[in-house]
Design a protein around this motif. Sequence first.
Motif, PDB file in Angstrom:
ATOM      1  N   SER A  12       0.828  -1.210   0.000  1.00 10.06           N
ATOM      2  CA  SER A  12       0.000   0.000   0.000  1.00 10.06           C
ATOM      3  C   SER A  12       0.862   1.260   0.000  1.00 10.06           C
ATOM      4  CB  SER A  12      -0.932  -0.003   1.212  1.00 10.06           C
ATOM      5  OG  SER A  12      -1.800  -1.110   1.177  1.00 10.06           O
ATOM      6  N   LEU A  13       1.911   1.265   0.820  1.00 11.20           N
ATOM      7  CA  LEU A  13       2.806   2.418   0.854  1.00 11.20           C
ATOM      8  C   LEU A  13       3.494   2.618  -0.491  1.00 11.20           C
ATOM      9  CD1 LEU A  13       4.676   2.459   4.287  1.00 11.20           C
ATOM     10  CD2 LEU A  13       3.236   4.254   3.323  1.00 11.20           C
ATOM     11  N   SER A  14       3.944   1.526  -1.088  1.00 12.41           N
ATOM     12  CA  SER A  14       4.637   1.621  -2.368  1.00 12.41           C
ATOM     13  C   SER A  14       3.725   2.200  -3.447  1.00 12.41           C
ATOM     14  CB  SER A  14       5.152   0.243  -2.783  1.00 12.41           C
ATOM     15  OG  SER A  14       5.818   0.308  -4.029  1.00 12.41           O
ATOM     16  N   LEU A  15       2.490   1.697  -3.523  1.00 14.20           N
ATOM     17  CA  LEU A  15       1.550   2.218  -4.517  1.00 14.20           C
ATOM     18  C   LEU A  15       1.166   3.665  -4.204  1.00 14.20           C
ATOM     19  CD1 LEU A  15      -0.864  -0.794  -5.144  1.00 14.20           C
ATOM     20  CD2 LEU A  15       0.962   0.046  -6.621  1.00 14.20           C
ATOM     21  N   ALA A  16       1.055   3.990  -2.927  1.00 12.60           N
ATOM     22  CA  ALA A  16       0.677   5.351  -2.545  1.00 12.60           C
ATOM     23  C   ALA A  16       1.740   6.363  -2.950  1.00 12.60           C
ATOM     24  CB  ALA A  16       0.428   5.427  -1.043  1.00 12.60           C
ATOM     25  N   THR A  17       3.009   5.979  -2.886  1.00 15.15           N
ATOM     26  CA  THR A  17       4.058   6.913  -3.318  1.00 15.15           C
ATOM     27  C   THR A  17       3.945   7.206  -4.807  1.00 15.15           C
ATOM     28  OG1 THR A  17       5.651   5.112  -3.734  1.00 15.15           O
ATOM     29  CG2 THR A  17       5.634   6.100  -1.537  1.00 15.15           C
ATOM     30  N   LYS A  18       3.513   6.238  -5.572  1.00 19.95           N
ATOM     31  CA  LYS A  18       3.328   6.463  -7.015  1.00 19.95           C
ATOM     32  C   LYS A  18       2.117   7.351  -7.275  1.00 19.95           C
ATOM     33  CE  LYS A  18       5.302   1.923  -8.219  1.00 19.95           C
ATOM     34  NZ  LYS A  18       5.599   1.466  -6.852  1.00 19.95           N
ATOM     35  N   ARG A  22      -5.488   7.064  -7.980  1.00 19.73           N
ATOM     36  CA  ARG A  22      -5.637   8.482  -7.604  1.00 19.73           C
ATOM     37  C   ARG A  22      -7.032   8.718  -7.022  1.00 19.73           C
ATOM     38  NH1 ARG A  22      -1.584  11.745  -9.421  1.00 19.73           N
ATOM     39  NH2 ARG A  22      -0.126  10.825 -10.907  1.00 19.73           N
ATOM     40  N   LEU A  23      -7.220   8.227  -5.818  1.00 20.77           N
ATOM     41  CA  LEU A  23      -8.494   8.383  -5.129  1.00 20.77           C
ATOM     42  C   LEU A  23      -8.530   9.732  -4.419  1.00 20.77           C
ATOM     43  CD1 LEU A  23      -8.678   4.798  -3.592  1.00 20.77           C
ATOM     44  CD2 LEU A  23      -9.873   5.619  -5.625  1.00 20.77           C
ATOM     45  N   PRO A  24      -9.696  10.371  -4.368  1.00 20.18           N
ATOM     46  CA  PRO A  24      -9.777  11.678  -3.691  1.00 20.18           C
ATOM     47  C   PRO A  24      -9.556  11.537  -2.192  1.00 20.18           C
ATOM     48  CG  PRO A  24     -11.959  10.906  -4.315  1.00 20.18           C
ATOM     49  CD  PRO A  24     -10.985   9.968  -4.948  1.00 20.18           C
ATOM     50  N   LEU A  25      -8.821  12.481  -1.621  1.00 17.11           N
ATOM     51  CA  LEU A  25      -8.565  12.518  -0.181  1.00 17.11           C
ATOM     52  C   LEU A  25      -9.165  13.793   0.414  1.00 17.11           C
ATOM     53  CD1 LEU A  25      -4.806  11.447  -0.065  1.00 17.11           C
ATOM     54  CD2 LEU A  25      -6.802  10.013   0.384  1.00 17.11           C
ATOM     55  N   PRO A  26      -9.500  13.783   1.699  1.00 16.11           N
ATOM     56  CA  PRO A  26     -10.046  14.988   2.327  1.00 16.11           C
ATOM     57  C   PRO A  26      -9.126  16.200   2.241  1.00 16.11           C
ATOM     58  CG  PRO A  26     -10.432  13.076   3.721  1.00 16.11           C
ATOM     59  CD  PRO A  26      -9.521  12.629   2.622  1.00 16.11           C
ATOM     60  N   TYR A  27      -7.802  15.964   2.160  1.00 18.13           N
ATOM     61  CA  TYR A  27      -6.859  17.084   2.101  1.00 18.13           C
ATOM     62  C   TYR A  27      -7.154  18.037   0.944  1.00 18.13           C
ATOM     63  CZ  TYR A  27      -4.075  14.112   5.205  1.00 18.13           C
ATOM     64  OH  TYR A  27      -3.646  13.330   6.240  1.00 18.13           O
ATOM     65  N   GLU A  28      -7.696  17.516  -0.130  1.00 20.45           N
ATOM     66  CA  GLU A  28      -7.945  18.338  -1.314  1.00 20.45           C
ATOM     67  C   GLU A  28      -8.944  19.453  -1.035  1.00 20.45           C
ATOM     68  OE1 GLU A  28      -9.096  15.810  -4.539  1.00 20.45           O
ATOM     69  OE2 GLU A  28      -7.576  14.307  -4.070  1.00 20.45           O
TER      70      GLU A  28
END
Length: 245
Positions: A65-71, A127-133
């Motif tokens: 999950s971390l590896s894919l998230a960095t991409k 590229r899922l939307p996150l609350p930070y946006e």
Amino acid sequence: MADTLRLSSETLTMAYVYIHRYKRWCADTDSADNTDADADADADADSPQSRVSDLLDEHTLSLASLSLATKATESPRRLREFLIPAYTLQHPTSAPLTFPSPLYDALRSTLVTAELLLLRVLRFELRLPLPYEYLPRLLERALTLSDPPSAEEERLECRVVDLKDTALGRAVWVKVGVAMTRYKVCNFFPPRAVAAACVYYVAVVERGLRAPGGAEVWVRRVAGERVEWEDFVDALEEIKALTAV
């Protein structure tokens, strides 16, 4: 691992989203398989039942999950940057993992396979939307409601510092990061509603900023019609319960 690799809060949160999406897929799939097995009257009661949740252990799932998230967040890392420190964390008394080596090759192959499986579960939607946006705009509106500027100079002065770098902004960013570690928050609430609930909780509940007209009016004026009141209330309850723990 995120601290070791100096990953951003957005990257870590995206990894949590992947983890919880995978766990929801496992729960749904295992439930469907169990229903099919119960419907089969001729099934052997002593036969072992395989579970898709057994495909990835917690450590492999976290690394994948971390590896894919960095991409997905445009901060890619090489696989050895994950594997070498992860191996040290898991085996502190063993010799360090060396590169290249047969053990490294085996672990790398496992991690690549896990990433491919996770991609299939996510349907290749990284590229899922996150609350930070949604936080910068929500914070700006919330502050305008609580303490409206009296002149254009004050508006410009308030924007000298990015809202994310203010004390309120940092607190909200942290609150979102903690909230998104929860299975229910990641899977059942829209990210915009989570963002609005975090801003409201930090700004109004914790710091006492004014919410003219009450919470429902605040949501309509700050978050707009895209955040449903029911989603906001449920997300706020989850955040309150999380803070109470």
